[in-house]
Write a protein that holds these residues in place. Structure first.
Motif, mmCIF file in Angstrom:
data_model
loop_
_atom_site.group_PDB
_atom_site.id
_atom_site.type_symbol
_atom_site.label_atom_id
_atom_site.label_comp_id
_atom_site.label_asym_id
_atom_site.label_seq_id
_atom_site.Cartn_x
_atom_site.Cartn_y
_atom_site.Cartn_z
ATOM 1 N N ILE A 174 14.716 14.542 -4.301
ATOM 2 C CA ILE A 174 13.632 13.571 -4.122
ATOM 3 C C ILE A 174 12.647 14.073 -3.077
ATOM 4 N N ALA A 175 13.156 14.591 -1.963
ATOM 5 C CA ALA A 175 12.285 15.117 -0.910
ATOM 6 C C ALA A 175 11.415 16.258 -1.434
ATOM 7 N N ALA A 176 11.967 17.102 -2.280
ATOM 8 C CA ALA A 176 11.183 18.200 -2.862
ATOM 9 C C ALA A 176 10.079 17.661 -3.772
ATOM 10 N N ALA A 177 10.398 16.650 -4.573
ATOM 11 C CA ALA A 177 9.386 16.045 -5.449
ATOM 12 C C ALA A 177 8.291 15.374 -4.619
ATOM 13 N N GLU A 178 8.683 14.698 -3.537
ATOM 14 C CA GLU A 178 7.683 14.087 -2.649
ATOM 15 C C GLU A 178 6.756 15.147 -2.084
ATOM 16 N N ALA A 179 7.335 16.230 -1.582
ATOM 17 C CA ALA A 179 6.527 17.286 -0.961
ATOM 18 C C ALA A 179 5.591 17.946 -1.968
ATOM 19 N N ARG A 180 6.059 18.082 -3.185
ATOM 20 C CA ARG A 180 5.250 18.782 -4.189
ATOM 21 C C ARG A 180 4.158 17.916 -4.796
ATOM 22 N N TRP A 181 4.444 16.633 -5.060
ATOM 23 C CA TRP A 181 3.480 15.808 -5.790
ATOM 24 C C TRP A 181 2.952 14.602 -5.017
ATOM 25 N N ILE A 182 3.774 13.925 -4.245
ATOM 26 C CA ILE A 182 3.357 12.673 -3.613
ATOM 27 C C ILE A 182 2.537 12.932 -2.346
ATOM 28 N N VAL A 183 3.030 13.778 -1.466
ATOM 29 C CA VAL A 183 2.319 14.036 -0.202
ATOM 30 C C VAL A 183 0.901 14.567 -0.434
ATOM 31 N N PRO A 184 0.694 15.531 -1.342
ATOM 32 C CA PRO A 184 -0.687 15.980 -1.564
ATOM 33 C C PRO A 184 -1.622 14.882 -2.065
ATOM 34 N N ALA A 185 -1.089 13.917 -2.805
ATOM 35 C CA ALA A 185 -1.930 12.839 -3.334
ATOM 36 C C ALA A 185 -2.227 11.772 -2.293
ATOM 37 N N GLY A 190 -1.581 12.101 1.278
ATOM 38 C CA GLY A 190 -1.837 12.597 2.623
ATOM 39 C C GLY A 190 -0.597 12.429 3.487
ATOM 40 N N ARG A 191 -0.462 13.291 4.480
ATOM 41 C CA ARG A 191 0.722 13.273 5.335
ATOM 42 C C ARG A 191 0.832 12.005 6.180
ATOM 43 N N ARG A 192 -0.287 11.491 6.641
ATOM 44 C CA ARG A 192 -0.236 10.307 7.510
ATOM 45 C C ARG A 192 0.303 9.088 6.777
ATOM 46 N N HIS A 200 2.068 9.081 3.985
ATOM 47 C CA HIS A 200 3.453 9.357 3.595
ATOM 48 C C HIS A 200 4.393 9.089 4.767
ATOM 49 N N ALA A 201 4.040 9.561 5.950
ATOM 50 C CA ALA A 201 4.872 9.329 7.143
ATOM 51 C C ALA A 201 5.008 7.835 7.423
ATOM 52 N N LYS A 202 3.924 7.098 7.263
ATOM 53 C CA LYS A 202 3.957 5.651 7.483
ATOM 54 C C LYS A 202 4.880 4.970 6.464
ATOM 55 N N LEU A 203 4.812 5.400 5.224
ATOM 56 C CA LEU A 203 5.666 4.829 4.181
ATOM 57 C C LEU A 203 7.138 5.108 4.466
ATOM 58 N N LEU A 204 7.441 6.262 5.027
ATOM 59 C CA LEU A 204 8.833 6.596 5.350
ATOM 60 C C LEU A 204 9.411 5.684 6.425
ATOM 61 N N GLU A 209 -4.182 4.746 6.983
ATOM 62 C CA GLU A 209 -3.621 6.100 7.054
ATOM 63 C C GLU A 209 -3.989 6.945 5.835
ATOM 64 N N TYR A 210 -4.434 6.300 4.775
ATOM 65 C CA TYR A 210 -4.780 7.018 3.546
ATOM 66 C C TYR A 210 -6.067 7.791 3.738
ATOM 67 N N GLU A 211 -6.027 9.053 3.375
ATOM 68 C CA GLU A 211 -7.205 9.921 3.498
ATOM 69 C C GLU A 211 -7.837 10.074 2.121
ATOM 70 N N SER A 212 -8.651 9.113 1.755
ATOM 71 C CA SER A 212 -9.266 9.092 0.434
ATOM 72 C C SER A 212 -10.101 10.343 0.202
ATOM 73 N N GLY A 213 -9.981 10.876 -1.003
ATOM 74 C CA GLY A 213 -10.794 12.030 -1.378
ATOM 75 C C GLY A 213 -10.225 13.359 -0.959
ATOM 76 N N THR A 214 -9.023 13.379 -0.380
ATOM 77 C CA THR A 214 -8.458 14.653 0.059
ATOM 78 C C THR A 214 -7.404 15.190 -0.899
ATOM 79 N N GLY A 215 -6.905 14.372 -1.794
ATOM 80 C CA GLY A 215 -5.853 14.807 -2.708
ATOM 81 C C GLY A 215 -6.392 15.680 -3.825
ATOM 82 N N PRO A 216 -5.485 16.358 -4.536
ATOM 83 C CA PRO A 216 -5.909 17.229 -5.627
ATOM 84 C C PRO A 216 -6.707 16.520 -6.709
ATOM 85 N N ALA A 217 -6.372 15.260 -6.989
ATOM 86 C CA ALA A 217 -7.092 14.533 -8.035
ATOM 87 C C ALA A 217 -8.552 14.311 -7.657
#
Length: 160
Positions: free
Chosen positions: A31-42, A44-46, A48-52, A136-144
């Protein structure tokens, strides 16, 4: 290891009732690998950290649990298609079924990734719409926000 969903949630959301996995079929590291690969880039780290930390639980359950479970399954599916034991690595051959061929396995993985991406875009659309609730969401920074890959074609950024 902290993850946004548990292995039990991932199994429940990504596998049907007729697709039982052995205990331990999905681990927190998967799960952590899937988060790092797909969720965090979409997200943002801030964010994601808050959600954790347990913040925004409703958003996490409603918008992130399903795509994360699908991405986790896509990540582990190749491991499910082979068996490793004292005899080495083999493909499963149950008495009443035939193992899926390479094309079918590849199509399953593509379908899982496509569905996960669709649901993750739903989540980022929600975040963009309610940005004031998620500072904490950094809109416009993700791959999409930069480009989109649909059916093997790279498209320009989606307009919102």
């Amino acid at each position: 290891m902290k993850t946004l969903i548990t292995p039990q949630q991932a199994m429940r959301l990504a596998f049907g009732a007729d697709e039982p996995l052995p205990p331990g079929g999905i681990g927190e590291a998967d799960i952590a690998a899937a988060e790092a690969r797909w969720i965090v880039p979409a997200l943002g780290r801030r964010l994601h950290a808050k959600l954790l930390t347990g913040a925004h639980l409703e958003f996490r359950n409603e918008y992130l649990a399903a795509p994360l479970a699908l991405y986790t399954r896509a990540l582990i599916q190749p491991r499910l298609d082979v068996r490793t034991d004292r005899n080495g690595t083999t493909k499963p051959a149950p008495a009443d079924a035939q193992p899926a061929d390479a094309a079918a396995r590849c199509e399953l993985r593509r379908q899982l990734l496509r569905q996960g991406r669709t649901l993750l875009l739903r989540a980022t659309d929600y975040l963009d719409e309610y940005a004031a609730l998620y500072p904490e969401y950094e809109s416009g920074t993700g791959p999409a926000a930069r480009c989109s890959l649909e059916s093997g074609i790279v498209l320009p950024a989606r307009t919102r």
